[in-house]
Scaffold this active site. Structure first.
Site, PDB file in Angstrom:
ATOM      1  CD  GLU A  43     -46.426   4.937 -58.489  1.00  0.00           C
ATOM      2  OE1 GLU A  43     -46.363   4.260 -59.525  1.00  0.00           O
ATOM      3  OE2 GLU A  43     -46.531   4.433 -57.343  1.00  0.00           O
ATOM      4  CE  LYS A 116     -44.353   1.073 -61.125  1.00  0.00           C
ATOM      5  NZ  LYS A 116     -45.577   1.390 -60.352  1.00  0.00           N
ATOM      6  CB  CYS A 153     -44.195   2.344 -57.127  1.00  0.00           C
ATOM      7  SG  CYS A 153     -45.293   1.731 -55.813  1.00  0.00           S
TER       8      CYS A 153
END
Length: 291
Positions: A43, A116, A153
């Site tokens: 990331e 995300k 994540c």
């Protein structure tokens, strides 16, 4: 094809964006030389993890997607016939930024991006200051070597995200990640946190019958107050670890996975068959009150 070789690139980063990009490109080449067909970078690999503070200067790190970084990666992907999963800080327009992963196919073609969806806000992880939540929904990417989903994540902790992406046809779930320990913590707390992080992702593999590939960074950041815990890993569709990286060493590792395992595990452990989709409407509520 049934078998595919995936590379996990676990590295530390520095303050200079171009140095990080150059390092990533060298690691892609290294992975390709080892036989990789799909390379997953961690990331926000072009910078230090800047979300440890709320600083307007950090918005200057963002770029368009497609943009300079995807252009550079497209060239190396085409040269070495590899698919690349590249997590970047996206500037969508003035005042709107996303934590976004771009996918580049093995011929250098930009396939698309995932933004995300789940954005954390915790001490040293002030992502809500920087990132607008994703609005593209969950995505799968059909590439030369496999069809896969990418989640990022904090998305790791949500079974709904893994389930939806799997239902869309993902053969592999990739998780580019930046997560670590506060150096003030004791070892027992560190172990508990890492084990929880790995366990929830292995559970996504089991529940959905797919391989999970999680790629984290390593090294000290925030002036030594945070140690990113590495520990990148690959899980098979029943939660068995095929590979796990160290907690403190840069590693570029290629792992062969057999996509045919999905059908085998889903047949013998038919969780997908036995889903009661008629009963799941309450999951769309924030909380279910008794009244």
């Amino acid at each position: 094809m049934s078998k595919v070789k995936v590379a996990l690139v676990q590295v530390s980063c520095v303050a200079d964006k171009q140095s990080n990009l150059a390092k990533a490109i060298e690691k892609i080449k290294e992975a390709a030389a080892k036989g990789a067909q799909i390379v997953c970078l961690q990331e926000l690999f072009t910078s230090l993890y800047f979300c440890d503070v709320e600083d307007y200067e950090n918005f200057k790190l963002a770029e368009a997607i497609p943009g300079p970084s995807t252009e550079a990666i497209s060239k190396v992907a085409a040269e070495h016939n590899v698919v690349v999963i590249a997590s970047l800080f996206e500037k969508r327009t003035q005042g709107i930024y996303h934590n976004t992963t771009a996918v580049i196919d093995a011929d250098g073609t930009y396939v698309g991006k995932y933004r995300k969806m789940h954005i954390p806000d915790d001490p040293a992880f002030y992502e809500k200051f920087y990132f607008t939540p994703g609005d593209l929904g969950y995505k799968i990417f059909k590439t030369k070597f496999a069809t896969f989903g990418v989640l990022i994540c904090w998305d790791q902790w949500y079974p709904e995200a893994a389930r939806i992406t799997s239902l869309m046809g993902a053969e592999i779930l990739f998780y580019p990640t930046a997560i670590g320990w506060a150096t003030s913590q004791d070892e027992a707390t560190n172990n508990e946190q890492y084990n929880a992080w790995q366990t929830i992702q292995r559970s996504h593999a089991v529940a959905n019958g797919v391989h999970v590939v999680s790629v984290n960074r390593v090294g000290f950041e925030q002036d030594g107050a945070m140690k990113f815990w590495g520990g990148s890993f690959v899980s098979n569709p029943f939660g068995n670890l095929i590979y796990q990286a160290s907690h403190d060493t840069e590693e570029t590792t290629v792992v062969e996975i057999d996509l045919a395992k999905t059908d085998s595990y889903r047949t013998h452990w038919p969780f997908m068959r036995d889903r009661r989709i008629d009963s799941y409407q309450p999951i769309t509520k924030r909380f279910i009150d008794e009244d």
